[in-house]
Motif scaffolding. Structure first.
Motif, PDB file in Angstrom:
ATOM      1  N   UNK A 361       0.848  -1.183   0.000  1.00  0.00           N
ATOM      2  CA  UNK A 361       0.000   0.000   0.000  1.00  0.00           C
ATOM      3  C   UNK A 361       0.889   1.239   0.000  1.00  0.00           C
ATOM      4  N   UNK A 362       0.407   2.300  -0.650  1.00  0.00           N
ATOM      5  CA  UNK A 362       1.155   3.548  -0.745  1.00  0.00           C
ATOM      6  C   UNK A 362       0.273   4.675  -0.238  1.00  0.00           C
ATOM      7  N   UNK A 363       0.842   5.547   0.586  1.00  0.00           N
ATOM      8  CA  UNK A 363       0.069   6.661   1.114  1.00  0.00           C
ATOM      9  C   UNK A 363       0.953   7.754   1.655  1.00  0.00           C
ATOM     10  N   UNK A 364       0.319   8.803   2.190  1.00  0.00           N
ATOM     11  CA  UNK A 364       1.039   9.930   2.780  1.00  0.00           C
ATOM     12  C   UNK A 364       0.937   9.853   4.294  1.00  0.00           C
ATOM     13  N   UNK A 365       2.002  10.272   4.967  1.00  0.00           N
ATOM     14  CA  UNK A 365       2.037  10.281   6.425  1.00  0.00           C
ATOM     15  C   UNK A 365       2.495  11.659   6.888  1.00  0.00           C
ATOM     16  N   UNK A 366       1.741  12.231   7.851  1.00  0.00           N
ATOM     17  CA  UNK A 366       2.088  13.551   8.386  1.00  0.00           C
ATOM     18  C   UNK A 366       2.189  14.580   7.255  1.00  0.00           C
ATOM     19  N   UNK A 367       3.360  15.199   7.073  1.00  0.00           N
ATOM     20  CA  UNK A 367       3.505  16.236   6.046  1.00  0.00           C
ATOM     21  C   UNK A 367       4.155  15.689   4.773  1.00  0.00           C
ATOM     22  N   UNK A 368       4.035  14.375   4.521  1.00  0.00           N
ATOM     23  CA  UNK A 368       4.623  13.783   3.317  1.00  0.00           C
ATOM     24  C   UNK A 368       4.172  14.495   2.048  1.00  0.00           C
ATOM     25  N   UNK A 369       2.880  14.871   1.980  1.00  0.00           N
ATOM     26  CA  UNK A 369       2.327  15.434   0.752  1.00  0.00           C
ATOM     27  C   UNK A 369       3.059  16.717   0.367  1.00  0.00           C
ATOM     28  N   UNK A 370       3.299  17.582   1.356  1.00  0.00           N
ATOM     29  CA  UNK A 370       3.954  18.853   1.058  1.00  0.00           C
ATOM     30  C   UNK A 370       5.458  18.711   0.900  1.00  0.00           C
TER      31      UNK A 370
END
Length: 403
Positions: A361-370
């Motif tokens: 699975x792939x996703x964002x954690x905390x401020x990963x997106x920015x």
């Protein structure tokens, strides 16, 4: 000798003195030219200064000769290739012609062409950065341990985390011939409810989106590595999990210990004899063994065993028969320690259940997106049931000491 100057030191001194001498000679020549144009006579001091400047230039010639000798004596040195810029200047025909004329003015120059090489240093003639490279495709991975234990036991699926099964733990059999009109004997059976639950095995890696975009095979490599990591830990858990915390309750902690049955000699047994007795233990428990699990080093030692005239006891070096001992297949894995063995009825004795298949699975954690980062997670959820611990025999390969 410690007091002897190196070629590098001589070259630096030469460069400094050359600059001073040329500047001095140039100044004297320009002054003399100006005085002559005005009709003035050159003074004795001016002539002495000119002679001193030429003397300095002659001294520099001597230093150049010493420098050339040092370079020629250097091990592996090529005097023609190793000449310094100063040496090449004073040995240039144009400079010699100018210096031999005892000049009062003017200059001498020399065109220097650098030798073009594949060096990558920041220097004239270095073109290494422009050369092409051969990049082989793919990523050369680290070796992977051969995983075998899951394939030895039965595999199933469950729909809930909790797993229960009933294990028969005792049977009293009083069956007997009965006379007419006599009371029949009674027998008894004992059951035990065994409860376990599925455990999660997981790990993750964090990677930048730029890296995933720039390295085409990075994503698939990470996925494969994460899935391999799950399988590696799963194998160890199936074998050695101690049942505490989030660990599975593995086969080895529940297996029966190796013991020589009554009626057989306990002394003077070889490693090969030990494995035969372990198979016998499983048979006596009514669970005929289906294989031996050994460390590769131990199996190699068994295959190298020779008789008194040097012949291999287990097969021939050029043979291609599958590994087997006492009519049972031998499975090699580094998941079991050297000097230990596990013999048993694997498919009858244990089963592994999948609640979650191994997944990525792939996703964002905390401020990963920015931060243009992504988290790649691998996990699975499995349960293990060891139905019959007595179906497995675990122990040391070392033969028993003679009594």
């Amino acid at each position: 000798m410690s007091g002897e100057k190196t070629a590098q030191q001589l070259a630096e001194e030469f460069s400094e003195k050359m600059n001073r001498s040329v500047d001095a000679a140039k100044a004297i020549a320009e002054d003399a030219l100006g005085r002559v144009e005005k009709g003035e006579q050159l003074s004795a001091q001016m002539k002495a200064d000119a002679d001193s400047a030429m003397s300095d230039l002659n001294e520099l010639k001597g230093q150049v000769g010493e420098l050339a000798q040092k370079l020629a004596r250097a091990p592996g040195g090529d005097p023609d290739q190793a000449r310094s810029l100063g040496q090449r200047f004073v040995e240039d025909d144009g400079f010699k012609s100018w210096a031999d004329g005892r000049p009062r003015q003017g200059k001498s120059d020399m065109a220097v062409k650098a030798t073009i090489t594949t060096a990558t240093t920041d220097a004239a003639g270095s073109v290494g950065a422009a050369t092409e490279r051969t990049r082989l495709p793919g990523i050369q991975e680290l070796p992977r341990q051969r995983l075998v234990v899951r394939d030895l036991i039965t595999q199933g699926r469950i729909d809930n985390a909790a797993l229960e099964y009933i294990r028969e733990t005792g049977f009293t059999n009083n069956a007997a011939p009965v006379a007419e009109g006599a009371k029949k004997p009674g027998s008894d059976v004992k059951m035990d409810l065994v409860s376990t639950s599925a455990r999660v095995i997981a790990h993750w890696m964090k990677v930048s989106k730029q890296a995933l975009s720039d390295v085409s095979q990075l994503r698939s490599h990470i996925d494969n590595r994460l899935l391999y990591g799950l399988a590696l830990v799963e194998e160890r858990q199936i074998l050695h999990g101690d049942g505490t915390g989030q660990n599975l309750h593995g086969i080895v902690p529940q297996a029966s210990g190796y013991a020589v049955p009554a009626g057989l000699p306990a002394a003077g047994l070889s490693v090969i004899d030990t494995l035969r007795i372990a198979a016998l233990q499983a048979v006596l428990a009514e669970y005929p063994a289906t294989g031996h699990v050994l460390n590769p080093i131990d199996w190699a030692a068994i295959e190298l065993t020779k008789d008194e005239i040097g012949r291999h006891i287990i097969g021939q070096p050029q043979g291609n028969a599958p590994a087997s001992l006492w009519r049972l297949p031998v499975v090699e894995t580094q998941a079991i320690a050297q000097g230990k063995f596990l013999t048993g009825a694997f498919q009858m004795g244990a089963e592994v259940f999948d609640l979650w298949d191994s997944r990525i699975e792939v996703g964002f954690e905390n401020d990963d997106f920015t931060r243009n980062l992504v988290t790649i997670l691998a996990e699975e959820r499995i349960a293990l049931a060891v139905y019959r611990p007595e179906a497995f025999i675990y122990g040391d390969l070392a033969p028993a000491a003679a009594g």
